[in-house]
Scaffold this motif. Structure first.
Motif, mmCIF file in Angstrom:
data_model
loop_
_atom_site.group_PDB
_atom_site.id
_atom_site.type_symbol
_atom_site.label_atom_id
_atom_site.label_comp_id
_atom_site.label_asym_id
_atom_site.label_seq_id
_atom_site.Cartn_x
_atom_site.Cartn_y
_atom_site.Cartn_z
ATOM 1 N N GLU A 7 -56.299 -1.854 19.082
ATOM 2 C CA GLU A 7 -55.068 -1.119 18.788
ATOM 3 C C GLU A 7 -55.376 0.215 18.096
ATOM 4 N N HIS A 321 -56.842 -12.871 22.991
ATOM 5 C CA HIS A 321 -55.556 -12.719 22.315
ATOM 6 C C HIS A 321 -54.457 -12.811 23.364
ATOM 7 N N LEU A 324 -52.320 -9.296 23.538
ATOM 8 C CA LEU A 324 -53.075 -8.097 23.905
ATOM 9 C C LEU A 324 -53.865 -8.286 25.183
ATOM 10 N N VAL A 336 -55.115 -7.852 13.445
ATOM 11 C CA VAL A 336 -54.260 -7.528 14.589
ATOM 12 C C VAL A 336 -52.834 -7.986 14.320
#
Length: 358
Positions: A7, A321, A324, A336
């Protein structure tokens, strides 16, 4: 996995790494070899674990461009945060405080979106915990190989599934806490069935006992939860959220309520499963504990070191994940999730989604 970019945040975990500027590029060297080069304008923040050297030029440039540089200990304890004079940190915390205030009785009638924010986040955190606890029991039933144990583990896992349905319809925070408390009680009653049969007597637990832990299993869980709490609080602080202002846990002086909220979904993944693994693999035995006067049970020094080492190794395991759709180290998951929670607080996304890997 010593360096990860998630991210737009770069996480540096390699000890002795050197982060510096190469024209307009972030460059990270380890033992004089370049391991990562990324244009600085693609970087949103830099998070450094332990002995990581950051050049003054890079720190000045990050400060000028509003990019945070966060320093944590090697184990993940929050140390410091460097940011320039213009930062979203205070605005994020204002939004967080406003979310809590809007949940009070003074909320404008009809403003259900604001009024329900605390309840929605609380439900998400507990839903993540219940799903991950359910996965622990289901996995234990599959791998146990004893039909009589599976006959108890499987129905309890099914009951946690029904608790998820009740959670969806919970009208307030008290109802959410009640559902979580009942589910946790059922979970801990059967957790010992995942322990190998010859160690069950030594690691039997009569429910969850905290201050102090009154048996070996509770002692190990409390130790693991303390390390997990430290990591989650670091994650919360690294994104600029106020760890004291929670949505599920009540706000009290000295209590990191928000870190406790976010920690719920990680307890089964980073603590419960690890405790079971250490026992079943004979890495921790009954004689690794001390019984104190008054009934308190604690880990011996060598055992604590073994648990810490195993915990750090567990955090290095990679998984996918679900949101994501990218691979990351399990130890990075709280960071995250903290960023996703910050987005929900700001209103950038509709809801906070917990971490529930398959």
């Amino acid at each position: 996995m010593s360096i990860q970019t998630i991210e737009n945040t770069v996480y540096i975990m390699a000890q002795g790494a050197y982060a510096h500027l190469d024209n307009d590029t972030l460059r990270i060297d380890i033992e004089r070899q370049t391991k990562l080069r990324v244009p600085l304008h693609h970087v949103g923040a830099l998070v450094c674990f332990g002995n990581v050297l950051v050049s003054p030029f890079l720190m000045h440039r990050c400060a000028d461009e509003g990019k945070a540089v966060v320093f944590l200990s090697q184990s993940g304890r929050f140390k410091a945060r460097l940011e320039g004079p213009v930062s979203g940190n205070v605005l994020l915390r204002q939004a967080q405080h406003r979310r809590l205030f809007e949940n009070s009785a003074s909320v404008v009638p009809g403003d259900t979106a604001s009024h329900d924010f605390c309840l929605t986040v609380a439900k998400s955190c507990i839903a993540g915990k219940l799903k991950n606890c359910r996965q622990v029991l289901q996995r234990g039933a599959r791998e146990n190989g004893r039909e009589e144990d599976s006959a108890t583990l499987t129905p309890t896992a099914d009951e946690l599934g029904r608790a998820l349905t009740r959670l969806e319809h919970a009208p307030d925070l008290d109802a959410v806490r009640g559902i979580e408390g009942d589910a946790a009680k059922r979970y801990f009653v059967v957790l010992g069935l995942i322990v190998r049969p010859d160690a069950r007597a030594a690691f039997a637990m009569n429910g969850r006992s905290r201050r102090p832990p009154l048996d070996r299993m509770n002692a190990m869980l409390s130790f693991l939860y303390a390390m997990l709490m430290n990591d989650v609080r670091s994650a919360v602080e690294s994104v600029g959220l106020d760890p004291q202002i929670g949505f599920l846990h009540a706000v009290r002086p000295g209590r990191a309520a928000l870190a406790l909220d976010l920690m719920e979904e990680f307890r089964p993944l980073l603590a419960d499963r690890l405790a079971l693994t250490l026992i079943n693999r004979r890495q921790i035995a009954a004689d690794d504990f001390l019984e104190r006067p008054g009934g308190a049970v604690t880990l011996k020094e060598d055992a604590r070191k073994a648990v810490v080492t195993a915990y750090q190794e567990r955090k290095q395991e990679t998984l996918m994940h679900p949101l994501l759709e990218s691979s990351l180290a399990l130890g990075m998951a709280p960071f995250v999730q903290a960023r996703l929670l910050a987005r929900a607080v700001r209103g950038d996304v509709e809801a906070y989604l917990p971490f529930c890997p398959k």
